[in-house]
Design an enzyme around this catalytic site. Structure first.
Site, PDB file in Angstrom:
ATOM      1  N   LYS A 204       3.658 -10.396   3.705  1.00 50.26           N
ATOM      2  CA  LYS A 204       3.795 -10.001   2.441  1.00 50.26           C
ATOM      3  C   LYS A 204       3.622 -11.159   1.282  1.00 50.26           C
ATOM      4  CE  LYS A 204       5.305  -7.487  -1.810  1.00 50.26           C
ATOM      5  NZ  LYS A 204       6.045  -6.167  -1.654  1.00 50.26           N
ATOM      6  N   LYS A 261      -0.821  -9.257   3.339  1.00 53.59           N
ATOM      7  CA  LYS A 261      -1.072  -7.942   1.809  1.00 53.59           C
ATOM      8  C   LYS A 261      -0.491  -9.205   0.486  1.00 53.59           C
ATOM      9  CE  LYS A 261       1.851  -5.577  -1.442  1.00 53.59           C
ATOM     10  NZ  LYS A 261       2.589  -4.462  -2.137  1.00 53.59           N
TER      11      LYS A 261
HETATM   12  C1  PBG Z   1       7.153  -4.509  -3.721  1.00 53.39           C
HETATM   13  C2  PBG Z   1       5.703  -3.990  -3.473  1.00 53.39           C
HETATM   14  C3  PBG Z   1       4.624  -4.483  -4.498  1.00 53.39           C
HETATM   15  C4  PBG Z   1       4.132  -3.821  -4.288  1.00 53.39           C
HETATM   16  C5  PBG Z   1       3.893  -2.932  -3.291  1.00 53.39           C
HETATM   17  N1  PBG Z   1       5.046  -2.586  -3.007  1.00 53.39           N
HETATM   18  C6  PBG Z   1       4.654  -5.683  -4.949  1.00 53.39           C
HETATM   19  C7  PBG Z   1       6.165  -6.448  -5.961  1.00 53.39           C
HETATM   20  O1  PBG Z   1       6.773  -6.238  -6.911  1.00 53.39           O
HETATM   21  O2  PBG Z   1       6.470  -7.531  -4.908  1.00 53.39           O
HETATM   22  C8  PBG Z   1       2.480  -3.962  -4.279  1.00 53.39           C
HETATM   23  C9  PBG Z   1       1.600  -3.417  -4.856  1.00 53.39           C
HETATM   24  C10 PBG Z   1       0.413  -3.470  -5.722  1.00 53.39           C
HETATM   25  O3  PBG Z   1       0.043  -4.425  -6.369  1.00 53.39           O
HETATM   26  O4  PBG Z   1      -0.480  -3.246  -5.605  1.00 53.39           O
HETATM   27  N2  PBG Z   1       8.080  -3.520  -2.789  1.00 53.39           N
END
Ligand code: PBG
Length: 337
Positions: A204, A261
């Site tokens: 991520k 991601k």
């Molecule tokens: C954090 C989280 C994020 C997303 C899902 N869970 C991003 C973040 O703030 O780091 C992002 C999903 C998206 O942008 O669609 N736990």
């Protein structure tokens, strides 16, 4: 003369592009409704669906409407949903204690969905960002200049256990703490939840494209005026080898599926991860990717339906077995015809 120009060409790739039938016969990648996982936002109360300005067509649902949406997704052939709670800011604090309330919003949502549509796979996020007043995915160290890894992992393992008790099929740690997959696996197994799986957000990245999601769950607002930087735990977008390291670690710790991601900007990573493991590879087409396509379409600069299809096709072609996307319902309906 140019008009008489003739090539002697034994191989002409265009031969197989001549008719729609031939093109269909040699098509390598095909999208199907079962490829998609729908991320859904849930809020307290009984209010009407609350649209998210930066994510056209995406709403925050109260539990009753969330259940309705899940029924529709199931009917459209989408096999799974990933639930994200948006909490009342009054419930947030530095330690994110609402995450361990056995009756917290997302757990009630899980029970309602599982009760109404038991065949639908339900996935929950394991991270503290919807619950903390600073918007970080974990609790802070004493100096408050970094997220405290091990203390956070202890909380996440408890959180995953509550989600398993509520009936989720897969818990999805999105926090990027070191060692959390193993700790969650041990906690689940220790309590007898050997069938609850782990979808690990393995690679991520610290992406600027999460903006609309942070609006949706209110983690950006929680952070206040200061920019929310997750650079001490999410990966540097410059790195490729590190993604493979993260994936292999998570698999060794017991991840059932691994995730890359964002998706569209990281197709090279998806491919390398595909080649590095035989576990199912999941990719998350995130909020910023979705927002970009919608914004350009709204300006009349891009065709929404074609860009939506091409963006998802590219992710699958790169090697993703499953895609989290805010387009899940629209795509499934188009594909079902
Ligand atoms: C954090 C989280 C994020 C997303 C899902 N869970 C991003 C973040 O703030 O780091 C992002 C999903 C998206 O942008 O669609 N736990």
């Amino acid at each position: 003369m140019a008009s008489d120009f003739k090539l002697v060409l034994p191989i002409r790739p265009r031969r197989l592009r001549r008719t729609a039938s031939l093109r269909a016969m040699v098509e390598e990648t095909v999208l199907r409704p079962a490829d998609f996982i729908a991320p859904l936002f849930v809020v307290e109360g009984k209010g009407k669906p609350d649209p998210i300005a930066s994510m056209p067509g995406v709403n925050r649902f109260c539990i009753r409407d969330l259940v309705k949406e899940c029924r529709e997704l199931h009917r459209a052939g989408v096999p799974a949903v990933a639930l994200f709670p948006k909490l009342d800011p009054k419930l947030k604090n530095d330690e994110g204690t609402q995450a361990l309330n056995p009756d917290t919003l997302v757990l009630r949502a899980v029970r309602a969905v599982k009760n109404a549509v038991p065949e639908l796979t339900v996935i929950t996020d394991v991270a503290l960002d919807p619950y903390t007043s600073h918007g970080h995915d974990g609790v802070l160290n004493e100096a408050r200049d970094n997220v405290a890894n091990d203390r956070t992992v202890g909380i996440l393992a408890e959180m995953a256990l509550l989600q398993a008790e509520a009936g989720v099929d897969l818990v999805a740690p999105s926090d990027m703490m070191d060692g959390r997959v193993g700790a969650i696996r041990r906690a689940l197994d220790g309590a007898g939840y050997t069938d609850t799986g782990i979808l690990a957000y393995s690679a991520k990245y610290n992406s600027a494209y999460y903006g609309p999601f942070r609006d949706a769950v209110g983690s950006a607002q929680a952070a206040g005026m200061k920019l929310l930087s997750k650079a001490t735990y999410q990966m540097n977008p410059a790195n490729r080898l590190e993604a493979i390291e993260e994936v292999l670690l998570d698999v060794a710790e017991g991840a059932d599926m691994v995730m890359v991601k964002p998706a569209g900007l990281y197709l090279d990573i998806i491919r390398e991860v595909r080649n590095a493991t035989n576990r199912p590879v999941v990719a998350y087409q995130i909020s910023g990717e979705y927002a970009q396509i919608h914004a350009a379409a709204k300006m009349g600069w891009l065709d929404l339906a074609r860009c939506r299809h091409e963006s998802l096709l590219a992710i699958k072609r790169a090697g993703a077995d499953l895609i989290l996307t805010y387009f899940a319902k629209d795509m499934a309906r188009v594909l079902q015809g």
